[in-house]
Design a protein around this motif. Structure first.
Motif, short mmCIF file in Angstrom:
data_model
loop_
_atom_site.label_atom_id
_atom_site.label_comp_id
_atom_site.label_asym_id
_atom_site.label_seq_id
_atom_site.Cartn_x
_atom_site.Cartn_y
_atom_site.Cartn_z
N LYS A 141 50.88 -2.34 -39.74
CA LYS A 141 51.19 -2.10 -41.15
C LYS A 141 50.16 -1.17 -41.78
CE LYS A 141 52.55 -3.91 -45.52
NZ LYS A 141 52.58 -2.59 -46.11
N ARG A 142 48.89 -1.32 -41.44
CA ARG A 142 47.85 -0.44 -41.99
C ARG A 142 48.05 1.00 -41.51
NH1 ARG A 142 43.49 -4.09 -40.33
NH2 ARG A 142 42.44 -2.26 -39.57
N VAL A 143 48.43 1.18 -40.25
CA VAL A 143 48.71 2.52 -39.73
C VAL A 143 49.89 3.12 -40.48
CG1 VAL A 143 49.55 3.81 -37.72
CG2 VAL A 143 47.72 2.12 -37.45
N PHE A 144 50.92 2.32 -40.69
CA PHE A 144 52.10 2.77 -41.43
C PHE A 144 51.71 3.20 -42.84
CE2 PHE A 144 55.74 1.74 -44.21
CZ PHE A 144 56.68 2.58 -43.67
N ASP A 145 50.93 2.38 -43.52
CA ASP A 145 50.50 2.70 -44.89
C ASP A 145 49.64 3.96 -44.92
OD1 ASP A 145 51.88 0.53 -45.88
OD2 ASP A 145 50.12 -0.80 -45.90
N LEU A 146 48.79 4.13 -43.90
CA LEU A 146 47.95 5.33 -43.82
C LEU A 146 48.79 6.58 -43.68
CD1 LEU A 146 45.23 6.83 -43.44
CD2 LEU A 146 45.47 6.35 -40.99
N ILE A 147 49.75 6.55 -42.79
CA ILE A 147 50.61 7.72 -42.59
C ILE A 147 51.38 8.04 -43.85
CG2 ILE A 147 52.63 8.59 -41.31
CD1 ILE A 147 51.52 7.04 -38.87
N LYS A 148 51.92 7.02 -44.51
CA LYS A 148 52.65 7.26 -45.75
C LYS A 148 51.74 7.85 -46.83
CE LYS A 148 55.19 4.08 -47.51
NZ LYS A 148 55.81 2.82 -47.94
N SER A 149 50.48 7.42 -46.87
CA SER A 149 49.57 7.93 -47.90
C SER A 149 49.20 9.40 -47.66
CB SER A 149 48.31 7.07 -47.97
OG SER A 149 47.49 7.30 -46.85
N LEU A 150 49.26 9.85 -46.41
CA LEU A 150 48.93 11.23 -46.09
C LEU A 150 50.06 12.21 -46.36
CD1 LEU A 150 47.05 10.61 -42.72
CD2 LEU A 150 46.03 11.16 -44.94
N ALA A 151 51.27 11.69 -46.42
CA ALA A 151 52.44 12.55 -46.62
C ALA A 151 52.58 12.94 -48.08
CB ALA A 151 53.71 11.82 -46.16
N PRO A 152 53.05 14.16 -48.35
CA PRO A 152 53.24 14.57 -49.75
C PRO A 152 54.33 13.73 -50.41
CG PRO A 152 54.01 16.28 -48.24
CD PRO A 152 53.41 15.19 -47.41
N VAL A 153 54.17 13.50 -51.69
CA VAL A 153 55.15 12.73 -52.45
C VAL A 153 56.37 13.60 -52.69
CG1 VAL A 153 55.58 11.49 -54.61
CG2 VAL A 153 53.30 11.43 -53.56
#
Length: 154
Positions: A141-153
């Motif tokens: 879940k932390r990896v998933f959240d990290l990847i989502k945070s790096l992607a542009p909105v």
């Protein structure tokens, strides 16, 4: 002029159907996500890896019984192979939505625009496989959240 038309018709007849190409790409996607080689999948189905290659490229059409076998070996419902297919309502295989264009006579022309998307890139497949190899749900879940945070909105 007749020879040019005949050559064009022959070329179209030898091109894989966009639906066969899509189904084949879904076979490849699932096989890759499971970490199976074409050879291993072929062994499980009683085929050569060359036959699996042809299915994945859409060169050989996958019949109903073979699709059933593939769904069992790859552990997915048969509908999986038709998911995300362009020209259908949200990729669902709701029978009527697929048949309407065919009955209207424009099915092949409408399907010409199949495009390869990010799900078919090797990088994406490797990323998904690595992600699902993370055994601890909290870490995943932390990896998933990290990847989502790096992607542009969007």
């Amino acid at each position: 002029m007749a020879n040019a038309e005949a050559a064009e018709r022959t070329e179209k007849e030898h091109r894989p159907s966009p639906i066969d190409t899509h189904v084949g790409s879904r076979v490849r996607l699932r096989r890759t996500l499971l970490g199976l080689s074409q050879e291993k999948l072929g062994e499980a189905l009683g085929l050569t890896f060359q036959q699996v290659q042809k299915y994945e490229r859409g060169v050989n059409r996958i019949g109903a019984s073979r699709l059933f076998d593939l769904s069992r070996v790859l552990d997915v419902p048969i509908g999986f192979f038709f998911d995300d297919m362009p020209g259908t309502n949200n990729g669902s295989s709701g029978g009527n939505s697929m048949m309407r264009p065919r009955l209207a006579g424009g099915f092949a022309e409408q399907q010409e625009g199949f495009e390869d998307d990010t799900l078919h890139k090797r990088e994406t497949l490797e990323l998904v496989r690595a992600y699902y190899r993370i055994n601890e749900p909290a870490v995943r879940k932390r990896v998933f959240d990290l990847i989502k945070s790096l992607a542009p909105v969007e």
